[in-house]
Design a protein around this motif. Structure first.
Motif, PDB file in Angstrom:
ATOM      1  N   ARG A   4       0.857  -1.296  -0.179  1.00  9.66           N
ATOM      2  CA  ARG A   4      -0.038   0.150  -0.075  1.00  9.66           C
ATOM      3  C   ARG A   4       0.865   1.308   0.182  1.00  9.66           C
ATOM      4  O   ARG A   4       0.468   2.085  -0.780  1.00  9.66           O
ATOM      5  CB  ARG A   4      -0.942   0.065   1.316  1.00  9.66           C
ATOM      6  CG  ARG A   4      -1.912  -1.255   1.205  1.00  9.66           C
ATOM      7  CD  ARG A   4      -2.923  -1.020   2.533  1.00  9.66           C
ATOM      8  NE  ARG A   4      -3.923  -2.022   2.258  1.00  9.66           N
ATOM      9  CZ  ARG A   4      -4.801  -2.316   3.367  1.00  9.66           C
ATOM     10  NH1 ARG A   4      -4.507  -1.363   4.494  1.00  9.66           N
ATOM     11  NH2 ARG A   4      -5.643  -3.333   3.341  1.00  9.66           N
ATOM     12  N   TRP A   7       2.139   1.986  -3.600  1.00 10.79           N
ATOM     13  CA  TRP A   7       1.166   2.621  -4.192  1.00 10.79           C
ATOM     14  C   TRP A   7       0.912   4.139  -3.799  1.00 10.79           C
ATOM     15  O   TRP A   7       0.694   4.966  -4.755  1.00 10.79           O
ATOM     16  CB  TRP A   7      -0.283   1.819  -4.248  1.00 10.79           C
ATOM     17  CG  TRP A   7      -0.142   0.653  -5.166  1.00 10.79           C
ATOM     18  CD1 TRP A   7      -0.279  -0.736  -4.823  1.00 10.79           C
ATOM     19  CD2 TRP A   7      -0.081   0.922  -6.349  1.00 10.79           C
ATOM     20  NE1 TRP A   7      -0.239  -1.411  -5.920  1.00 10.79           N
ATOM     21  CE2 TRP A   7      -0.151  -0.462  -7.216  1.00 10.79           C
ATOM     22  CE3 TRP A   7      -0.190   1.722  -7.403  1.00 10.79           C
ATOM     23  CZ2 TRP A   7      -0.180  -1.041  -8.513  1.00 10.79           C
ATOM     24  CZ3 TRP A   7      -0.208   1.495  -8.805  1.00 10.79           C
ATOM     25  CH2 TRP A   7      -0.103   0.243  -9.461  1.00 10.79           C
ATOM     26  N   LEU A   8       1.242   4.301  -2.485  1.00 15.28           N
ATOM     27  CA  LEU A   8       0.970   5.866  -2.109  1.00 15.28           C
ATOM     28  C   LEU A   8       2.082   6.575  -2.861  1.00 15.28           C
ATOM     29  O   LEU A   8       1.584   7.685  -3.096  1.00 15.28           O
ATOM     30  CB  LEU A   8       1.235   5.681  -0.574  1.00 15.28           C
ATOM     31  CG  LEU A   8       1.246   7.300   0.271  1.00 15.28           C
ATOM     32  CD1 LEU A   8      -0.134   7.942   0.031  1.00 15.28           C
ATOM     33  CD2 LEU A   8       1.511   6.924   1.466  1.00 15.28           C
ATOM     34  N   CYS A  11       1.090   7.404  -6.190  1.00 18.37           N
ATOM     35  CA  CYS A  11      -0.226   8.401  -6.208  1.00 18.37           C
ATOM     36  C   CYS A  11       0.380   9.741  -5.811  1.00 18.37           C
ATOM     37  O   CYS A  11       0.207  10.563  -6.337  1.00 18.37           O
ATOM     38  CB  CYS A  11      -1.254   8.095  -5.123  1.00 18.37           C
ATOM     39  SG  CYS A  11      -1.981   6.662  -5.552  1.00 18.37           S
ATOM     40  N   LEU A  14       1.923  11.033  -8.904  1.00 18.51           N
ATOM     41  CA  LEU A  14       0.820  11.493  -9.909  1.00 18.51           C
ATOM     42  C   LEU A  14       0.178  12.594  -9.281  1.00 18.51           C
ATOM     43  O   LEU A  14      -0.031  13.825 -10.264  1.00 18.51           O
ATOM     44  CB  LEU A  14      -0.293  10.429 -10.048  1.00 18.51           C
ATOM     45  CG  LEU A  14      -1.326  10.470 -10.829  1.00 18.51           C
ATOM     46  CD1 LEU A  14      -0.783  10.333 -12.461  1.00 18.51           C
ATOM     47  CD2 LEU A  14      -2.142   9.475 -10.739  1.00 18.51           C
ATOM     48  N   LEU A  15      -0.202  13.054  -8.157  1.00 20.82           N
ATOM     49  CA  LEU A  15      -0.664  14.009  -7.659  1.00 20.82           C
ATOM     50  C   LEU A  15       0.119  15.561  -7.756  1.00 20.82           C
ATOM     51  O   LEU A  15      -0.083  16.490  -8.140  1.00 20.82           O
ATOM     52  CB  LEU A  15      -1.334  13.913  -6.156  1.00 20.82           C
ATOM     53  CG  LEU A  15      -2.324  13.061  -5.988  1.00 20.82           C
ATOM     54  CD1 LEU A  15      -2.667  12.788  -4.609  1.00 20.82           C
ATOM     55  CD2 LEU A  15      -3.743  13.441  -6.625  1.00 20.82           C
ATOM     56  N   GLY A  53       5.064   8.117 -11.213  1.00 19.68           N
ATOM     57  CA  GLY A  53       3.790   8.861 -11.216  1.00 19.68           C
ATOM     58  C   GLY A  53       3.810  10.107 -11.858  1.00 19.68           C
ATOM     59  O   GLY A  53       3.005  10.736 -12.371  1.00 19.68           O
ATOM     60  N   SER A  57       1.684  11.722 -15.005  1.00 20.55           N
ATOM     61  CA  SER A  57       0.840  12.862 -15.070  1.00 20.55           C
ATOM     62  C   SER A  57       1.415  13.690 -16.280  1.00 20.55           C
ATOM     63  O   SER A  57       0.547  14.821 -16.722  1.00 20.55           O
ATOM     64  CB  SER A  57       1.159  13.730 -13.858  1.00 20.55           C
ATOM     65  OG  SER A  57       2.446  14.024 -13.672  1.00 20.55           O
TER      66      SER A  57
END
Length: 268
Positions: A4, A7-8, A11, A14-15, A53, A57
């Motif tokens: 997890r 994946w954080l 993310c 990506l953000l 990530g 983007s």
């Protein structure tokens, strides 16, 4: 749990990339992520996921550049390395001064300098008060606070005041922790907040006052123009930059202008 966290980091990348696509100022948040990345158990893998990530983007821009002879890349290089663009390495400070003065709604000599060093030293001090993730958070805040002037100096152009809006969150958290850890007494905290609120009253009053050049009023004006059944053109007597909303709304409501100077003229 480790899966997890991986994946954080993807993310987060990506953000962060989406934020940079929205506005340049999000680049500084890379500094904020560095201490968290260095404190993670699997630094290299997490760094790779973060970069992946970021790349994801930017895929739309990458594809656009591949199809358009690297237009964005060339403009980016031109902005930083062309002699045709005059630079002022210290312009960032005068804008930062406006930002700080507007935040506190005060005009005091050397206030921005005091605020900058005050927050930097306070963030460093908080790393001793706090433990665990909070310690990392304030380490990251101190690194961000130390690094953003260097970033603007390297940028070399005069930014706008809203380029500093990413600092709001760190300033507010810094003030909150100052009140909780140093002042401690709740009635004194209420007193300080009341004083701050009094300084902000003029800004609050201005914010709540109807703004005649806002979207609502622009839309009402354009709707009225759309009702006029004759040939005409539209001109504007408004502050610089405030005519753009009218132009968009005229297109949206399909209001046709003739472009003929012999026809009637409607002036906003």
């Amino acid at each position: 749990l480790n899966q997890r966290w991986r994946w954080l980091w993807f993310c987060l990348g990506l953000l962060l990339g989406i934020g940079i696509n929205f506005h340049f100022q999000a680049v500084f948040l890379i500094l904020f992520l560095i201490p968290f990345l260095l404190s993670s158990p699997q630094k290299r893998k997490n760094a790779v996921l973060l970069v992946i990530g970021l790349i994801v983007s930017f895929l739309p821009i990458i594809i656009f550049d591949l199809r358009n002879n690297f237009l964005n890349v060339k403009q980016f290089i031109l902005m930083f390395f062309s002699e045709g663009y005059p630079k002022d390495r210290y312009a960032w400070f005068w804008v930062f001064e406006n930002f700080i003065n507007n935040f506190f709604n005060l005009r005091i000599v050397n206030l921005p300098t005091v605020v900058y060093w005050g927050f930097l030293l306070w963030f460093i001090r908080l790393t001793r008060f706090c433990k665990g993730s909070l310690k990392i958070f304030f380490n990251a805040s101190a690194l961000l606070w130390l690094g953003f002037p260097i970033g603007f100096i390297l940028f070399g152009y005069r930014p706008s005041e809203y380029y500093y809006s990413f600092l709001y969150y760190f300033m507010i958290l810094g003030i909150c922790y100052f009140l909780i850890l140093i002042v401690k007494k709740w009635y004194l905290i209420g007193f300080f907040l009341g004083i701050f609120f009094l300084f902000q009253l003029p800004v609050l009053k201005e914010t709540l006052t109807p703004f005649n050049l806002g979207l609502h009023y622009k839309e009402q004006a354009v709707k009225r123009i759309a009702e006029i059944d004759q040939k005409f053109n539209v001109s504007y007597a408004v502050p610089i930059g405030y005519d753009t909303g009218y132009r968009y709304l005229l297109d949206y409501y399909q209001v046709k202008q003739t472009g003929d100077f012999n026809d009637s003229l409607i002036q906003v």
